[in-house]
Design a protein around this motif. Structure first.
Motif, PDB file in Angstrom:
ATOM      1  N   ALA A  33     -28.810  14.248  61.523  1.00  0.00           N
ATOM      2  CA  ALA A  33     -28.851  12.646  62.251  1.00  0.00           C
ATOM      3  C   ALA A  33     -28.634  12.791  63.918  1.00  0.00           C
ATOM      4  CB  ALA A  33     -27.575  12.210  61.649  1.00  0.00           C
ATOM      5  N   VAL A  34     -27.798  13.758  64.129  1.00  0.00           N
ATOM      6  CA  VAL A  34     -27.380  13.881  65.831  1.00  0.00           C
ATOM      7  C   VAL A  34     -28.767  14.453  66.386  1.00  0.00           C
ATOM      8  CG1 VAL A  34     -26.360  15.347  67.473  1.00  0.00           C
ATOM      9  CG2 VAL A  34     -25.091  14.292  65.419  1.00  0.00           C
ATOM     10  N   GLY A  35     -29.460  15.385  65.853  1.00  0.00           N
ATOM     11  CA  GLY A  35     -30.635  15.778  66.430  1.00  0.00           C
ATOM     12  C   GLY A  35     -32.072  14.588  66.242  1.00  0.00           C
ATOM     13  N   LEU A  36     -32.041  13.944  65.381  1.00  0.00           N
ATOM     14  CA  LEU A  36     -32.919  12.763  65.443  1.00  0.00           C
ATOM     15  C   LEU A  36     -32.612  11.848  66.319  1.00  0.00           C
ATOM     16  CD1 LEU A  36     -35.404  11.543  64.011  1.00  0.00           C
ATOM     17  CD2 LEU A  36     -33.809  10.509  62.351  1.00  0.00           C
ATOM     18  N   LEU A  37     -31.436  11.395  66.429  1.00  0.00           N
ATOM     19  CA  LEU A  37     -30.958  10.254  67.211  1.00  0.00           C
ATOM     20  C   LEU A  37     -31.401  10.711  68.701  1.00  0.00           C
ATOM     21  CD1 LEU A  37     -27.940   8.606  65.644  1.00  0.00           C
ATOM     22  CD2 LEU A  37     -30.323   7.904  65.752  1.00  0.00           C
ATOM     23  N   ALA A  38     -31.030  12.086  69.112  1.00  0.00           N
ATOM     24  CA  ALA A  38     -31.355  12.491  70.333  1.00  0.00           C
ATOM     25  C   ALA A  38     -32.545  12.617  70.961  1.00  0.00           C
ATOM     26  CB  ALA A  38     -30.573  13.945  70.247  1.00  0.00           C
ATOM     27  N   ILE A  39     -33.475  12.662  69.965  1.00  0.00           N
ATOM     28  CA  ILE A  39     -34.876  12.753  70.528  1.00  0.00           C
ATOM     29  C   ILE A  39     -35.764  11.538  70.018  1.00  0.00           C
ATOM     30  CG2 ILE A  39     -34.758  15.345  70.530  1.00  0.00           C
ATOM     31  CD1 ILE A  39     -36.725  14.910  67.928  1.00  0.00           C
ATOM     32  N   PHE A  40     -34.919  10.542  69.332  1.00  0.00           N
ATOM     33  CA  PHE A  40     -36.083   9.594  68.990  1.00  0.00           C
ATOM     34  C   PHE A  40     -36.032   8.684  69.967  1.00  0.00           C
ATOM     35  CE2 PHE A  40     -36.887   5.357  66.980  1.00  0.00           C
ATOM     36  CZ  PHE A  40     -37.609   5.596  66.272  1.00  0.00           C
ATOM     37  N   PRO A  41     -37.140   7.692  70.510  1.00  0.00           N
ATOM     38  CA  PRO A  41     -38.727   7.984  69.597  1.00  0.00           C
ATOM     39  C   PRO A  41     -39.673   9.036  70.252  1.00  0.00           C
ATOM     40  CG  PRO A  41     -38.692   5.898  70.979  1.00  0.00           C
ATOM     41  CD  PRO A  41     -37.353   6.522  71.100  1.00  0.00           C
ATOM     42  N   SER A  42     -39.226   9.369  71.517  1.00  0.00           N
ATOM     43  CA  SER A  42     -40.116  10.218  72.307  1.00  0.00           C
ATOM     44  C   SER A  42     -40.429  11.634  71.591  1.00  0.00           C
ATOM     45  CB  SER A  42     -39.734  10.277  73.859  1.00  0.00           C
ATOM     46  OG  SER A  42     -38.263  11.038  73.736  1.00  0.00           O
ATOM     47  N   GLY A  43     -39.394  12.130  71.126  1.00  0.00           N
ATOM     48  CA  GLY A  43     -39.486  13.443  70.682  1.00  0.00           C
ATOM     49  C   GLY A  43     -39.172  14.525  71.568  1.00  0.00           C
ATOM     50  N   THR A  44     -38.443  14.086  72.530  1.00  0.00           N
ATOM     51  CA  THR A  44     -38.059  15.217  73.665  1.00  0.00           C
ATOM     52  C   THR A  44     -36.807  14.735  73.995  1.00  0.00           C
ATOM     53  OG1 THR A  44     -39.047  13.950  75.285  1.00  0.00           O
ATOM     54  CG2 THR A  44     -40.221  15.894  74.465  1.00  0.00           C
ATOM     55  N   TYR A  45     -36.002  15.807  74.485  1.00  0.00           N
ATOM     56  CA  TYR A  45     -34.601  15.208  75.218  1.00  0.00           C
ATOM     57  C   TYR A  45     -34.799  14.817  76.650  1.00  0.00           C
ATOM     58  CZ  TYR A  45     -32.634  18.348  71.380  1.00  0.00           C
ATOM     59  OH  TYR A  45     -32.254  18.865  70.224  1.00  0.00           O
ATOM     60  N   GLU A  46     -34.027  13.728  76.794  1.00  0.00           N
ATOM     61  CA  GLU A  46     -34.323  13.042  78.064  1.00  0.00           C
ATOM     62  C   GLU A  46     -33.040  13.324  79.065  1.00  0.00           C
ATOM     63  OE1 GLU A  46     -34.897   8.751  77.468  1.00  0.00           O
ATOM     64  OE2 GLU A  46     -36.626   9.155  76.278  1.00  0.00           O
ATOM     65  N   ALA A  92     -21.638  21.659  53.120  1.00  0.00           N
ATOM     66  CA  ALA A  92     -23.153  22.220  53.779  1.00  0.00           C
ATOM     67  C   ALA A  92     -23.802  20.950  53.925  1.00  0.00           C
ATOM     68  CB  ALA A  92     -23.624  23.363  53.064  1.00  0.00           C
ATOM     69  N   THR A  93     -24.127  20.365  53.120  1.00  0.00           N
ATOM     70  CA  THR A  93     -25.217  19.170  52.877  1.00  0.00           C
ATOM     71  C   THR A  93     -24.536  17.962  54.112  1.00  0.00           C
ATOM     72  OG1 THR A  93     -24.125  18.283  50.893  1.00  0.00           O
ATOM     73  CG2 THR A  93     -26.238  19.638  50.836  1.00  0.00           C
ATOM     74  N   VAL A  94     -23.072  17.989  53.962  1.00  0.00           N
ATOM     75  CA  VAL A  94     -22.737  16.839  54.850  1.00  0.00           C
ATOM     76  C   VAL A  94     -22.730  17.375  56.431  1.00  0.00           C
ATOM     77  CG1 VAL A  94     -20.606  15.928  55.576  1.00  0.00           C
ATOM     78  CG2 VAL A  94     -21.332  15.889  53.383  1.00  0.00           C
ATOM     79  N   ALA A  95     -22.450  18.530  56.546  1.00  0.00           N
ATOM     80  CA  ALA A  95     -22.492  19.216  57.971  1.00  0.00           C
ATOM     81  C   ALA A  95     -24.245  19.193  58.447  1.00  0.00           C
ATOM     82  CB  ALA A  95     -22.197  20.798  57.944  1.00  0.00           C
ATOM     83  N   GLY A  96     -24.846  19.389  57.222  1.00  0.00           N
ATOM     84  CA  GLY A  96     -26.466  19.472  57.656  1.00  0.00           C
ATOM     85  C   GLY A  96     -26.857  18.019  57.912  1.00  0.00           C
ATOM     86  N   PHE A  97     -26.447  17.054  57.341  1.00  0.00           N
ATOM     87  CA  PHE A  97     -26.696  15.680  57.512  1.00  0.00           C
ATOM     88  C   PHE A  97     -26.428  15.229  58.935  1.00  0.00           C
ATOM     89  CE2 PHE A  97     -25.030  11.384  57.604  1.00  0.00           C
ATOM     90  CZ  PHE A  97     -26.168  10.635  57.654  1.00  0.00           C
ATOM     91  N   ALA A  98     -25.082  15.788  59.355  1.00  0.00           N
ATOM     92  CA  ALA A  98     -24.550  15.362  60.642  1.00  0.00           C
ATOM     93  C   ALA A  98     -25.353  15.985  61.546  1.00  0.00           C
ATOM     94  CB  ALA A  98     -23.102  15.822  60.820  1.00  0.00           C
ATOM     95  N   LEU A  99     -25.694  17.148  61.734  1.00  0.00           N
ATOM     96  CA  LEU A  99     -26.658  17.985  62.558  1.00  0.00           C
ATOM     97  C   LEU A  99     -28.191  17.140  62.597  1.00  0.00           C
ATOM     98  CD1 LEU A  99     -27.355  20.248  64.500  1.00  0.00           C
ATOM     99  CD2 LEU A  99     -27.723  21.742  62.511  1.00  0.00           C
ATOM    100  N   VAL A 153     -26.453  18.130  70.432  1.00  0.00           N
ATOM    101  CA  VAL A 153     -26.837  18.653  69.367  1.00  0.00           C
ATOM    102  C   VAL A 153     -26.397  20.044  69.154  1.00  0.00           C
ATOM    103  CG1 VAL A 153     -29.118  19.505  68.405  1.00  0.00           C
ATOM    104  CG2 VAL A 153     -28.959  17.277  69.504  1.00  0.00           C
ATOM    105  N   ARG A 154     -26.216  20.599  70.204  1.00  0.00           N
ATOM    106  CA  ARG A 154     -25.698  22.102  70.210  1.00  0.00           C
ATOM    107  C   ARG A 154     -24.002  22.031  69.557  1.00  0.00           C
ATOM    108  NH1 ARG A 154     -27.620  24.416  76.038  1.00  0.00           N
ATOM    109  NH2 ARG A 154     -29.737  24.730  75.506  1.00  0.00           N
ATOM    110  N   LEU A 155     -23.468  21.060  70.074  1.00  0.00           N
ATOM    111  CA  LEU A 155     -22.110  20.747  69.407  1.00  0.00           C
ATOM    112  C   LEU A 155     -22.038  20.524  67.903  1.00  0.00           C
ATOM    113  CD1 LEU A 155     -18.958  20.412  69.737  1.00  0.00           C
ATOM    114  CD2 LEU A 155     -19.447  17.917  70.275  1.00  0.00           C
ATOM    115  N   ALA A 156     -23.142  19.633  67.484  1.00  0.00           N
ATOM    116  CA  ALA A 156     -23.064  19.435  66.029  1.00  0.00           C
ATOM    117  C   ALA A 156     -23.770  20.788  65.427  1.00  0.00           C
ATOM    118  CB  ALA A 156     -24.075  18.329  66.063  1.00  0.00           C
ATOM    119  N   ALA A 157     -24.396  21.666  66.044  1.00  0.00           N
ATOM    120  CA  ALA A 157     -24.786  22.851  65.373  1.00  0.00           C
ATOM    121  C   ALA A 157     -23.774  23.828  65.163  1.00  0.00           C
ATOM    122  CB  ALA A 157     -25.893  23.487  66.254  1.00  0.00           C
ATOM    123  N   LEU A 158     -22.954  23.647  66.338  1.00  0.00           N
ATOM    124  CA  LEU A 158     -21.688  24.731  66.116  1.00  0.00           C
ATOM    125  C   LEU A 158     -20.573  24.270  65.056  1.00  0.00           C
ATOM    126  CD1 LEU A 158     -20.842  25.326  69.829  1.00  0.00           C
ATOM    127  CD2 LEU A 158     -21.733  26.598  68.263  1.00  0.00           C
TER     128      LEU A 158
END
Length: 690
Positions: A114-127, A105-112, A135-140
């Motif tokens: 990390a993907v979520g952070l990189l997807a919005i860094f540095p602006s804080g929004t999806y471009e 669970a922690t490995v899957a959460g880390f992947a989610l 991000v949705r694929l990582a959540a699935l």
């Protein structure tokens, strides 16, 4: 979910991450393999520290939340791996199953995270929509964990573990055919990171320079983690690397990851944390990372040798590795200090730097910009303006600016020399902190102003001296030209006298001699008259010979008609002693400027006349040559010679003056009883002026 509940959930996740840290330490310190598990003790520390730091300041920021979640999940995954590393004797079957599921669970959460952070860094929004899709694929993929709890039996551990295959009490037998597929999915939980990193790299290429500066360190850390993954797979499959070394490498790389995100946030004020902690915590994190890497590298060498060498050799190897890595550590700490705080120059170093710069400076137009640049770089100021107001006739006012002046100056220091104010140094605020200048900074600028004032005064004195030298050179050139005009005028005057004598007095004497001969013929019958006329004719012939000798000494016609060598040879033929004339072929076939030929002939004539008059020589030698653009003339006799220090005659002085007037060099070599040599070097081409 209500905002308060969402905030509570994020906070609970952080608390679990912090609580996992002592669990990891207890598990590692309580196991027999503690030395080999040192990476478990070190790696979660920067993650927990960064997670607490950023979340405490801005818990409402989505970037901060995802970064905090990543840090907390790494800490929990490390705790689960440390518990599994203790082995069968310390963990019962039920707890082992729970720990394995928690680690999945922690490995899957880390992947989610990390993907979520990189997807919005540095602006804080999806471009782009693709970032949201990843991000949705990582959540699935996170849903594979509860599915595995119902399907896979036995459960595989995400990391290496001494435990045997762990029975899954929740597995449903009817779902067993799906087990291979679900197990493969568990092994691929981190693969969504690959396209995410690619998207971040593309975003970096599209970004402006300011955003690139913010993204470069996190992107570098992510790429290093990817490279470490490839290295780990290659080393594990090939069996050519020690596990302890790989764990040490993972510790360094993973510790670098949260630090880079923290630095990116601090420097660009995404969370404004630098207002509270400034740059000291950033430097502290870098220092801790360097110290951890140093300890890991030095300890890894000893651990790797401990299983193969005696204890004494392993300890010695560890000491040697520590000494070898120490210069690298010092260099990295210095780079971290300079990167975080900028270049910090002491007052002594700044004065040395300015002194070295002033030594290379020629004029005020170069001095002022260097003065401004040195002060700005040394004190870290936003701008510096040096204004020069020169009194009297010292020069025109000047100004040099380094940076973009905005707002009033933080300080103004006058430039004074000898009680006279030459200008002022205006200092803008510092580029960091509140911009104020400390008293020590003002004292330093005052010292620089004193040094600059002296340099400015010296530069003006040098300029005045240069102007005076130019004036002297101009006067010398005019003097040389005047001397050349005098020489040329003398040559022209001698030619005029020679023509006047030849066409006037000389022709009259010739006519007189002819008439005397006619008179002798007419008065042959009168012996007394004939003797008188014979005497008259002889006297007239002597006067004519003297006039011809005088004309030949002034400027013989053969010198103008046939050149220097022929004129000297004709002169030598009329001398009462043997004369050897030796001339190079280059001299015989060449003609020189009139003033050069005239000066050379005058030297030969005067030297020969002086020798015959004072030295009683038996023979004379005249040598003419040309080399490297110079005509050499030398007259040597075997007469009595003389003491040059006691010579008082004006003959040689006149020769020297005439040679020097055409930019030549005159010399005399003589002594009592050993003959005399008189010579000169004359320009073979056009006579240089100035």
């Amino acid at each position: 979910m209500m905002p308060a509940m969402r905030q509570l959930a994020w906070t609970a996740l952080l608390v679990l991450g912090v609580a996992a840290l002592p669990v990891t330490w207890l598990a590692v310190l309580g196991s027999d393999g503690f030395p080999a598990s040192i990476s478990f003790l070190i790696m979660p520390i920067p993650f927990v520290a960064v997670g607490v730091l950023v979340y405490a300041r801005r818990p409402e920021s989505l970037v901060v939340r995802r970064l905090m979640a990543l840090c907390a999940l790494v800490s929990m995954a490390t705790a689960a791996a440390a518990l599994l590393g203790r082995g069968v004797g310390d963990i019962d079957a039920g707890l082992a199953w729970a720990v394995v599921m928690a680690q999945h669970a922690t490995v899957a959460g880390f992947a989610l995270a990390a993907v979520g952070l990189l997807a919005i860094f540095p602006s804080g929004t999806y471009e782009t929509s693709f970032e949201r899709a990843i991000v949705r694929l990582a959540a699935l993929s996170f849903l594979l964990v509860p599915i595995a709890a119902l399907v896979v039996d036995p459960l595989p551990a995400p990391t290496e573990s001494p435990l045997p295959p762990i029975h899954n009490p929740l597995a449903v037998a009817a779902l067993a055919p799906l087990a291979p597929l679900v197990a493969a999915g568990l092994g691929a939980l981190l693969w969504p990171l690959v396209p995410t990193v690619a998207l971040v790299a593309l975003r970096y290429r599209r970004s402006d320079p300011e955003r690139r500066r913010q993204m470069r360190w996190p992107l570098l850390a992510v790429l290093l983690a990817g490279a470490m993954s490839l290295l780990d797979m290659a080393a594990t499959n090939g069996g050519w690397a020690d596990r302890e070394l790989l764990d040490g490498g993972w510790t360094v790389v993973m510790s670098f990851l949260p630090t880079t995100f923290a630095i990116a946030l601090f420097r660009h004020r995404v969370i404004d944390v630098d207002i509270v902690i400034r740059r000291s915590l950033v430097y502290g994190a870098l220092w801790l990372l360097i110290a951890v890497g140093y300890a890991v590298l030095a300890g890894a060498a000893g651990l790797a040798a401990g299983s193969r060498l005696p204890v004494e050799m392993a300890v010695l190897l560890t000491i040697v590795a520590t000494l070898l890595f120490q210069p690298v550590r010092s260099r990295l700490e210095a780079l971290a200090d300079r990167w975080v705080f900028g270049e910090r120059v002491s007052g002594y170093d700044l004065l040395i730097r300015l002194g070295a710069s002033l030594r290379e400076t020629v004029g005020v137009e170069e001095l002022l910009p260097r003065l401004a640049a040195t002060i700005r770089a040394g004190l870290g100021l936003r701008w510096v303006r040096v204004r020069l107001i020169l009194p009297g006739e010292m020069g025109a006012d000047s100004i040099a600016v380094e940076g973009e002046p905005t707002g009033p100056a933080a300080a103004m220091i006058p430039i004074v020399h000898g009680g006279v104010e030459l200008g002022a140094i205006e200092c803008g605020p510092r580029a960091d902190d509140d911009g104020a200048l400390a008293p020590a900074d003002l004292e330093l600028v005052e010292g620089v102003a004193r040094q600059g004032a002296l340099a400015i005064r010296n530069a003006h004195l040098a300029a005045e001296l240069q102007a005076r030298l130019e004036e002297i050179r101009e006067q010398a050139s005019q003097l040389d030209q005047s001397r050349m005009r005098l020489v040329q005028a003398q040559v022209a005057e001698r030619r005029r006298i020679e023509r006047d004598i030849h066409d006037g007095a000389q022709q009259g004497i010739v006519s007189l001699i002819a008439r005397a001969r006619l008179a002798r013929a007419q008065l042959e019958s009168n012996p007394a008259a004939e003797s008188t006329l014979v005497a008259l004719q002889a006297d007239a012939e002597r006067v004519l010979a003297d006039l011809r000798e005088l004309v030949g000494g002034i400027h013989p016609a053969v010198l103008s008609d046939r050149g220097l060598v022929d004129a000297i040879e004709e002169r030598a033929e009329r001398l009462p002693v043997p004369v050897a004339v030796d001339a190079d072929a280059a001299v015989r076939g060449n003609r020189y400027p009139d003033e050069i030929e005239s000066a050379a002939f005058f030297l030969v004539s005067e030297a020969v006349a002086n020798a015959l008059k004072h030295a009683s020589p038996r023979r004379l030698a005249i040598r003419l040559g040309e080399r490297e653009g110079w005509l050499s003339v030398e007259v040597r006799d075997d007469g009595s010679g003389f003491d040059a220090t006691k010579a008082t005659g004006s003959g040689l002085r006149g020769v020297a003056d005439r040679i020097e007037a055409v930019r030549g060099r005159f010399w005399v070599d003589t002594g009592v009883g050993r003959g005399t040599a008189v010579g000169a070097l004359l320009p073979a081409g056009e006579v240089p002026h100035g």
